[in-house]
Every structure is written in structure tokens, then in C-alpha cells.
Design a protein around this motif. Sequence first.
Motif, mmCIF file in Angstrom:
data_model
loop_
_atom_site.group_PDB
_atom_site.id
_atom_site.type_symbol
_atom_site.label_atom_id
_atom_site.label_comp_id
_atom_site.label_asym_id
_atom_site.label_seq_id
_atom_site.Cartn_x
_atom_site.Cartn_y
_atom_site.Cartn_z
ATOM 1 N N SER A 177 8.889 -6.768 -3.483
ATOM 2 C CA SER A 177 9.319 -5.686 -2.592
ATOM 3 C C SER A 177 9.544 -6.194 -1.168
ATOM 4 C CB SER A 177 8.274 -4.575 -2.599
ATOM 5 O OG SER A 177 8.189 -3.959 -3.864
ATOM 6 N N VAL A 178 8.672 -7.087 -0.709
ATOM 7 C CA VAL A 178 8.850 -7.665 0.631
ATOM 8 C C VAL A 178 10.158 -8.450 0.693
ATOM 9 C CG1 VAL A 178 7.930 -9.341 2.277
ATOM 10 C CG2 VAL A 178 6.401 -7.712 1.167
ATOM 11 N N ARG A 179 10.460 -9.172 -0.378
ATOM 12 C CA ARG A 179 11.716 -9.915 -0.403
ATOM 13 C C ARG A 179 12.917 -8.976 -0.418
ATOM 14 N NH1 ARG A 179 12.394 -14.941 -4.202
ATOM 15 N NH2 ARG A 179 14.280 -14.886 -2.931
ATOM 16 N N ASP A 194 1.374 0.037 -7.252
ATOM 17 C CA ASP A 194 0.501 -0.649 -8.190
ATOM 18 C C ASP A 194 -0.733 0.213 -8.414
ATOM 19 O OD1 ASP A 194 0.402 -3.781 -9.259
ATOM 20 O OD2 ASP A 194 -1.561 -2.786 -9.219
ATOM 21 N N PHE A 195 -1.224 0.203 -9.640
ATOM 22 C CA PHE A 195 -2.372 1.035 -10.004
ATOM 23 C C PHE A 195 -3.679 0.479 -9.451
ATOM 24 C CE2 PHE A 195 -5.511 2.725 -13.119
ATOM 25 C CZ PHE A 195 -5.277 4.072 -12.875
ATOM 26 N N SER A 196 -3.706 -0.808 -9.132
ATOM 27 C CA SER A 196 -4.909 -1.440 -8.604
ATOM 28 C C SER A 196 -5.046 -1.143 -7.110
ATOM 29 C CB SER A 196 -4.858 -2.951 -8.833
ATOM 30 O OG SER A 196 -5.863 -3.608 -8.110
ATOM 31 N N SER A 197 -6.216 -0.670 -6.701
ATOM 32 C CA SER A 197 -6.451 -0.397 -5.283
ATOM 33 C C SER A 197 -6.435 -1.682 -4.462
ATOM 34 C CB SER A 197 -7.781 0.337 -5.101
ATOM 35 O OG SER A 197 -8.855 -0.436 -5.626
ATOM 36 N N LYS A 198 -6.915 -2.782 -5.044
ATOM 37 C CA LYS A 198 -6.876 -4.065 -4.331
ATOM 38 C C LYS A 198 -5.441 -4.508 -4.108
ATOM 39 C CE LYS A 198 -11.320 -5.782 -6.085
ATOM 40 N NZ LYS A 198 -11.997 -6.859 -6.858
ATOM 41 N N ALA A 199 -4.598 -4.343 -5.126
ATOM 42 C CA ALA A 199 -3.195 -4.722 -4.979
ATOM 43 C C ALA A 199 -2.499 -3.841 -3.952
ATOM 44 C CB ALA A 199 -2.493 -4.625 -6.338
ATOM 45 N N ALA A 200 -2.786 -2.532 -3.956
ATOM 46 C CA ALA A 200 -2.160 -1.634 -2.989
ATOM 47 C C ALA A 200 -2.562 -1.978 -1.568
ATOM 48 C CB ALA A 200 -2.534 -0.190 -3.317
ATOM 49 N N ALA A 201 -3.841 -2.331 -1.363
ATOM 50 C CA ALA A 201 -4.282 -2.744 -0.030
ATOM 51 C C ALA A 201 -3.596 -4.034 0.400
ATOM 52 C CB ALA A 201 -5.801 -2.920 -0.022
ATOM 53 N N LEU A 202 -3.414 -4.959 -0.531
ATOM 54 C CA LEU A 202 -2.738 -6.218 -0.223
ATOM 55 C C LEU A 202 -1.271 -5.984 0.104
ATOM 56 C CD1 LEU A 202 -3.121 -9.283 -0.032
ATOM 57 C CD2 LEU A 202 -2.519 -9.434 -2.459
ATOM 58 N N ILE A 203 -0.633 -5.038 -0.595
ATOM 59 C CA ILE A 203 0.768 -4.698 -0.310
ATOM 60 C C ILE A 203 0.903 -4.179 1.116
ATOM 61 C CG2 ILE A 203 2.652 -3.132 -0.908
ATOM 62 C CD1 ILE A 203 1.641 -3.262 -3.810
ATOM 63 N N ALA A 204 -0.019 -3.306 1.523
ATOM 64 C CA ALA A 204 0.028 -2.762 2.877
ATOM 65 C C ALA A 204 -0.115 -3.865 3.921
ATOM 66 C CB ALA A 204 -1.079 -1.720 3.052
ATOM 67 N N ARG A 205 -1.015 -4.815 3.686
ATOM 68 C CA ARG A 205 -1.180 -5.929 4.622
ATOM 69 C C ARG A 205 0.054 -6.807 4.670
ATOM 70 N NH1 ARG A 205 -5.628 -9.736 4.133
ATOM 71 N NH2 ARG A 205 -5.144 -10.071 6.321
ATOM 72 N N ASN A 206 0.651 -7.079 3.489
ATOM 73 C CA ASN A 206 1.835 -7.937 3.454
ATOM 74 C C ASN A 206 3.036 -7.271 4.100
ATOM 75 O OD1 ASN A 206 0.779 -10.255 2.185
ATOM 76 N ND2 ASN A 206 0.880 -9.266 0.184
ATOM 77 N N GLN A 208 2.908 -5.258 6.711
ATOM 78 C CA GLN A 208 2.712 -5.433 8.150
ATOM 79 C C GLN A 208 2.867 -6.892 8.556
ATOM 80 O OE1 GLN A 208 -1.119 -3.776 9.075
ATOM 81 N NE2 GLN A 208 -0.501 -1.668 8.604
ATOM 82 N N TYR A 209 2.392 -7.790 7.725
ATOM 83 C CA TYR A 209 2.450 -9.213 8.050
ATOM 84 C C TYR A 209 3.890 -9.700 8.149
ATOM 85 C CZ TYR A 209 1.233 -14.183 7.841
ATOM 86 O OH TYR A 209 1.086 -15.506 8.120
ATOM 87 N N ASN A 210 4.784 -9.148 7.324
ATOM 88 C CA ASN A 210 6.195 -9.526 7.344
ATOM 89 C C ASN A 210 7.059 -8.591 8.178
ATOM 90 O OD1 ASN A 210 6.777 -11.820 5.110
ATOM 91 N ND2 ASN A 210 5.078 -10.524 4.441
ATOM 92 N N ARG A 211 6.417 -7.597 8.831
ATOM 93 C CA ARG A 211 7.118 -6.679 9.727
ATOM 94 C C ARG A 211 8.222 -5.898 9.015
ATOM 95 N NH1 ARG A 211 7.711 -10.598 15.091
ATOM 96 N NH2 ARG A 211 5.474 -10.884 15.431
ATOM 97 N N VAL A 212 7.914 -5.411 7.840
ATOM 98 C CA VAL A 212 8.876 -4.587 7.102
ATOM 99 C C VAL A 212 8.241 -3.246 6.735
ATOM 100 C CG1 VAL A 212 10.200 -6.518 6.159
ATOM 101 C CG2 VAL A 212 8.177 -5.710 4.926
ATOM 102 N N ASP A 213 7.197 -2.831 7.455
ATOM 103 C CA ASP A 213 6.537 -1.583 7.112
ATOM 104 C C ASP A 213 7.389 -0.361 7.455
ATOM 105 O OD1 ASP A 213 6.300 -2.267 9.714
ATOM 106 O OD2 ASP A 213 4.173 -1.814 9.923
ATOM 107 N N HIS A 214 8.525 -0.540 8.150
ATOM 108 C CA HIS A 214 9.451 0.573 8.356
ATOM 109 C C HIS A 214 10.311 0.814 7.117
ATOM 110 C CE1 HIS A 214 11.653 -3.083 9.247
ATOM 111 N NE2 HIS A 214 12.797 -2.425 9.163
#
Length: 632
Positions: A177-179, A194-206, A208-214
Motif C-alpha cells: 500500500s505504501v508503494r 489487516d486483521f492483526s492489531s500488530k500489523a495495523a499498528a505497523l501500517i500506521a507507523r509506516n 507516517q514514516y513514508n509521509r503518505v498518511d494523507h
Amino acid sequence: MLARTARRLLLITSSRLHPSPSYSANQTCRRRRSSMDPQVSAADPSSEVSSDSTHVSEEPPTAKLLPGETVVKEGKAAILFPNANEVFYNPVQEFNRDLTCAVITEFARDVLAQRGVKVLVPGEKDRVVVSLPEETNEAEMAEKNGAEKPKVTARVGEKCENGLRVLEGLAASGLRSVRFALEVPGLQSVTANDFSSKAAALIARNAQYNRVDHLLQPSCRDASMLMYEMRGKKERYDVIDLDPYGSPAAFLDAAVQAVSEGGLLCVTCTDMAVMAGNSGETCYSKYGSVSIKSKYCHEMALRIILHSLDQRAGVYQRYIQPLLSISADFYIRVFVRVFTGQATVKNSASKQALVYNCVGCGSFHMQRLGRRISSGKHMKYSAATGPPVGPECEHCGQRHQLGGPFWAEAIHDLDFVQKVLEAVSGNPSRFGTSKRIEGMLSMVTEELEDVPLYYTVDNLSSTIHCSTPSLLQFRSALLHAGHRVSLSHACKNAVKTDAPPGVIWDIMRCWEKTNPVKREKLSQTSPAFKILSTEPSLEACFTVREDANPQSRKRHLTRFQENPQAFWGPKARAKAGSDKRKKFQNKRKNQITDSSQLKNFPCKKFKQGTCPHGDGCCYSHQTEQTCDEKTE
């Protein structure tokens, strides 16, 4: 604790995903960066984005890595990834992700051109997009009426209000998705679920980290339920990407409903053991088709998933149009468009077929499930007649296996594939696997689109126990006999041809005469003895022709890539229960030998209010709160 942390991250991210900027009437694709990125100050000159910039950020911002995290870079993305296998990631699938970005880009170019939006790709020269005939006529009428053609451009990293809505149903780390957000222009939003809460938290961080949260919206939902809720015509996604660990069968019914009219559905299957014939009964339960062990099993797997998609879409008066179907490495990948039309759905039965495969010599015959006959403006439908074979194989006398049903029509749209090929070959620096994409798509454009399945030269030679002719010699013999022939991207020594099995075995009999086998060592009941006992009805010519060598082979393109790394292949499933395993680790090493120690453990029946022993129970009847106070 981890689940609470994941929910907090999701709430923080979702509250910042949709600020309320104002859009002008002349421009609906607006770049948003400094107002939403906490790590970039609005007053910082380095945070300014020039009009020539192709994506939001050339370098990802610096961020503090959590213990055990590393940064994985692929394409334009840099992903924070835990060292522990808590979130799934496979670097070998870079080719899959590169190809998906290329396909969605060309799909966006075609669709957005009809909406008056021009797609700009970094490093690519201007390309002219021809709209569909009906859309062209509407545009011509608009020009005649004096209407101006809208001038809107869409670049990577920008939010386009008239752009595509993309859903990645099983996003894991969010890399794909980031790509999409960084490399595919013309997107309105990307939902990474993603159904995993850990994966969803990691997606949110990624994000922001790649500046595509808009653009990128993380989601922690069941993928099927999310798609079922988006079945409304105004809520459907333009692109849905499903790349599960194993079979996508559980998500297909929801996916064919949640994709928009003419939308793109991208599906990956990695359960090749099931689809390639090891478990035909399991394949039927998942995809409604029986797979069989054969040399053409990889192409048959592609046709099985297309059959399953078309069958599930037909329930809702929808049908599929395959754009590209790829068998690569340890998985298959299909890209299809989904349309609605009750009249066209009636053609579905005539697009499916069964296959009769001989277990002795490998000859196969296909039987369509239905038949349609054009009668002027009307179409007549009837049941197919058959079977096309007798009780025994006419060539070797062995029995037949019955496989299918599967998709028997074309599995590629050659015009669309050619567009993707031109875009990738014209901009080779865009993807890390551009050479392999160019080689793979070049082979796809050379395939016979109306000839399902294929033979392999080594298997034909093995059947009659003779030396193997070269690929060019065998292809030349088929061309000299007046038949069409091509290679297949699914197997390096495959031969697709419209020649019947009788012609193929006549060619092999002629080859055996110049390269004889020891007949006395052949069993009289073997397929080789039966086949070689019959004289050929044609004289095969093995002189190599110029047109027997395809262009992809002449140009030495990377068609079948070597193993990219040691021990490559499907990775282990993400370990979701690691915390539970740590809790119960070594629980049997220090076993209780004194019954008085049992008082340290609470009584389960006391909690339920059903313990009949009262104070004489060997377990503790104290509440958890009292136990905690004693521990303190």
C-alpha cells in the motif's frame, strides 16, 4: 497491552487522515504534506515541495526505531519491520509488487483519461491514451457543444479527487500500500487493511514514516466483512488487491461484489500444491474445480482461479474480463476487470471446459460445458455434446482423468499487456525487476491466446523413451505441418499449439525413426510400445525455420529467473501467538510435588460458584484482588 497500543495508533492516525483543505474548480489533485506530517515543519524550507517533484519525499524522515526493528527498502518505500516474525513479509515477492504497480498505473491511465485526468509517471515520456469508443464519442459531442476539456494532472504522492480508490485487503506490514501511494499516480485513497492489531499498528507507523498518511488509511478489520460493507454502488473500490497467505477462496465472494463497475481485481494464490493436482478434492472445495497432476498444471491453476472468480461473479449478474494472468515462482497472480451484464453472464457456461487427460501419454482433450450459437441479433444457448474421447486413449490405450471445470477463454488482454510492456521497457529504472517484467510480458504477448494448456517436449520424449529434440526443431516441425505454435510463460520448455494429439505423436514417431530406441526393451503394455507400433501418417520436417525462434528468445530476455536467494520460496506464517507461547514456556520443568503449593493457584470452580469443597478445597478461594494485595 499490545492491542491497546494498536488501537491508540489507529485512532491517532485516522484523526489526521482527512483535514479539510479547499479545492479549486480547475485543479482537484492537490499535494498535501507539511500540514499533516508532524516531523516536517511548515516553516522549514526543506519541507517545500516543488512542482517538478515526482513524489512526496525522496528520503523518508528519520524516526526512532523500536527495539528489534529494522528498515526494509523496496522501490520508493522504506518500511519499518520487526525482526521477529510477527508481521508477514517476503522479499522474493518484489516482482509481484512491481508488476502490480505497473498494471494499476496503466489501468489508472485508461480509466482516468475518460474522467479528464492525465496521469504523469516519473521518468516517463508523454503518452497518448486512446479512450474507449463510447467515451470518445461522448468527448467529441462535448467538443462540438463547445465544452472545454478539463485540464487536470495526477502525479505520484498526490491525492486526486477524481482518482481511484484502492483496497489492500490483507496488507501485513503495509509495504504494498505504501508503494501504491508513492509510485502509482491518480489515487484518491489507499485503504490498507489487516486483521492483526500488530500489523495495523505497523501500517500506521509506516504511513507516517513514508509521509503518505494523507493517502493511506490503515484499517484493522476482517477483510471479508469490510468488503461486504462496501457493496453499494457509490462505496465500491476501483481496485482491490488480495494477496493472502495461502488460498484467497474465502475472500472472493466479497471481492467480486465490492469492486466497482469495470474495476480491477488483483488476486494471488500461493496454495499451488492444491491447485497443481496434489489434492484435487481440496481444490474442488475451495475453487469449484478438480485439479489434476499434469505438465500443464501451472496454466491450469490460472484457469481454475479465473473459473472461480467468474462463477462467483455470475451469482450477482457480473462477469470478468482477464487482463493479465501470470504463473511465477511459487504462486500465480491474476488481474481481472469486473463488469455487470445479465446478457453477457449467460455466456459463462460456454467459457468453461473440462479436460480429459490421458494418464499414459499425457494427451488431453477439452470439453466445453455449454454451447452458444449466434442467430442474427440473438444468441441461442444449449448443452454441449460429448465426450470427445473414448473409454481408452486412442494413442496408448490408457485411461483418462477428468479435470476441471476451468476457464477456457483467453487469460490475457494482449492490448493491455502491450501497454504495460511499453511503459516498463520505456522506463526501466522505475522498478528493480524491470528486466524480468519485460521478459515475462514479452512471452505473454507471444502466446496463442485461443489455445488453452500446453505440452512439454521432454515429457513427450520421455513417454516413448527417446532422445529429446531441440525446442526449435520441434516447433519447426509443427510449423512445417501447417499448425500454429508458441511458447508459454508458465514453463520454459512448453509448447502451445493448435495441432491435435495425433499430429504431435506423428512428429515424435518421425523423430524416433532418426533417433531409434531399443524396441526389445519396451513392455508390450507400455504407452511407448503402443505409440511406436503405429506408423506416422505424415512426414515431419525438422529443418529449423526462422520464425520458430520467438523474439523474446532471440533477444535473450530474462524470461525464467534463477533462484533469487538461498532457501527462497514461501515464508513461514506470521507468529501471532508468540506471547502466549512465552507465557506457558517451561511450565512442566518445575512441576508441583507438594499439594500445599496448590493453594497458590485460584480454584476455577470457585470462580464459577460451583465448588462443593468449600474451605476444604486444596486450591485457593481468595479473589484475584486479595491475591494481588498479598503479592504487593
